[in-house]
Write an enzyme that holds these catalytic residues in place. Sequence first.
Site, PDB file in Angstrom:
ATOM      1  N   HIS A 134       0.827  -1.270   0.050  1.00 34.91           N
ATOM      2  CA  HIS A 134       0.003   0.078   0.047  1.00 34.91           C
ATOM      3  C   HIS A 134       1.023   1.368   0.074  1.00 34.91           C
ATOM      4  CE1 HIS A 134       0.486  -0.194   4.557  1.00 34.91           C
ATOM      5  NE2 HIS A 134       0.552   1.071   4.319  1.00 34.91           N
ATOM      6  N   ASP A 164       0.131  -7.475   1.223  1.00 32.08           N
ATOM      7  CA  ASP A 164       0.423  -6.294   1.689  1.00 32.08           C
ATOM      8  C   ASP A 164       1.943  -6.149   1.558  1.00 32.08           C
ATOM      9  OD1 ASP A 164       0.186  -3.476   1.652  1.00 32.08           O
ATOM     10  OD2 ASP A 164      -0.383  -3.521   3.690  1.00 32.08           O
ATOM     11  N   SER A 238       4.742   2.591   8.080  1.00 30.92           N
ATOM     12  CA  SER A 238       4.389   1.535   7.169  1.00 30.92           C
ATOM     13  C   SER A 238       5.582   0.969   6.201  1.00 30.92           C
ATOM     14  CB  SER A 238       3.351   1.844   6.156  1.00 30.92           C
ATOM     15  OG  SER A 238       2.110   2.019   7.129  1.00 30.92           O
TER      16      SER A 238
END
Length: 398
Positions: A134, A164, A238
Site C-alpha cells: 500500500h 500487503d 509502514s
Amino acid sequence: MNTRVIVGFLLRAIIIGLAAAFLIVWWKPSLLGANQVAADSAQRKSVQPPKPTAAIEAPTPTPVVIASFADAVARATPAVVNIYTARVVTEKTQAAPLEQLFGDYWPTYRQHVERSLGSGVIVSDSGTIVTNQHVIAGADSIKVSLADGRIADAKIVGQDPDTDLAVLRLSIGKLPTMPMGRSDTLRVGDIVLAIGNPYGLGQTVTQGIVSATGRGQLGLATFENFIQTDAAINLGNSGGALIDSRGSLVGINTAVLNRSTSGGAGPEGSGFAIPVNLVRGVTEQILAHGHVVRGWLGLVPQDLTDEQAAQLGIVAGGGVTVVNILWKSPAFDAGIRPGDLITRLDGEPVKSAQEVVSRVAALKPGANVSIEGRHGTSTFKYTLKVIERPTRDMQGAG
C-alpha cells in the site's frame, strides 16, 4: 676479725646498690613503666581469646545495569530507508450551473499530484528492498532516501496485495543490508524496536514488546498472521523494520489500530507487523516469478456464527460455510455450491475460513486435495485439482 670485715663490706655494698637503684629510678622512671607494660602485654597474650576461623565480610553490592539497545539500532538502521512516492491524479471537474442548465457540455478535467511517504528495508546487497504494497500502490515515481544521505529512484519488482508486501530494486552501488531473524521463535513479552520515517521526520526508533502473535481477521490483507506490538507506529512507519534486541529483522511494520480507525472502541496504539518468515517466502517468490504462486480452488469460505453452528448441529469452530463459488473453478466443477458446509480438508478438520484459505494457498498448483462436508442433510467428499491463484481482481478467497 676477718668476719667483721666481710660483713661490713657486704652491708656497704647493699646500701650502695639500693642507693644507686633509687637514683636510677628517680632519674629514669620510664624504665619501671616499660617493664610493667611488657608484663601486662605478656599477661594479655596469655588470656587473649582465640581468633575466629573465618572473617565475616560485607556483601558486595549488585551493580545496576542500564539496558541500552544502541548496538542493535546501530546494526539495523543503515538498512532502513525512507520512501517517497508521487502519482498524478486526474479528476473530472463539476460542471458550472449554466452548463448543467443547457445539458450537453464538454467535460473538463484537472490533474494534481498526490504524494505519500513510507519506509522500507534493504534485505540484500544487490539492492532488494521490501516494503508494504500500500506504500507504493499506484505510484508513478518512487524515490528512496538512505540513512547515509543518498537518494535514488527505485523500480517495482513485484507486488503481493494478498499480504500487503512489495519488492523494489535499487541500483546505487554498495548497500547496507538488514540481518534477517526468525519470527517463529518470538514470544509474547520479547522486546522489539520499530524503525521508520513517521510523518516524514526522518529515521525514528520506538521501543515496545511483542503483545501477541498470529493475529488475524483484522481486514488488512487476505493472508493475515500479524505480530502485535505496542511499539509506536505512525504515518510513514509502514514498510519499516521491526527488529529484536539483537538488531535482526523480525517483521515489517504495516498498520496501527487506534480509536479513530476502530470506531472508538478498539485498542489504542496497537501496531501490527508482517512476520519475517512470511516476508522471506513472499520475497523469494517475487524475485523468482515476479509474483507469488499460490494454490486456488475458487470458493469463498466464511466462519459460522454460534447460531448457525447450533442450527446445523455442530459445535462452533467445527467447520466453515461456502458463501460464493466462482464459475468454472475447480470447486464449481467438483459440485460444491454456496451454502455447503466444509468440515475437513485433506482429512484434517477445519476451524476457520482463514485456515481454509491459508491451507489451500500453501498447496502447489497441480496437487490434489480432498474436501469433506455437507450439502443439506447429505455428506460429500470430493477430490479437487488445485490450480494457480489468479490475480486479485479475478479471484475468490480460496
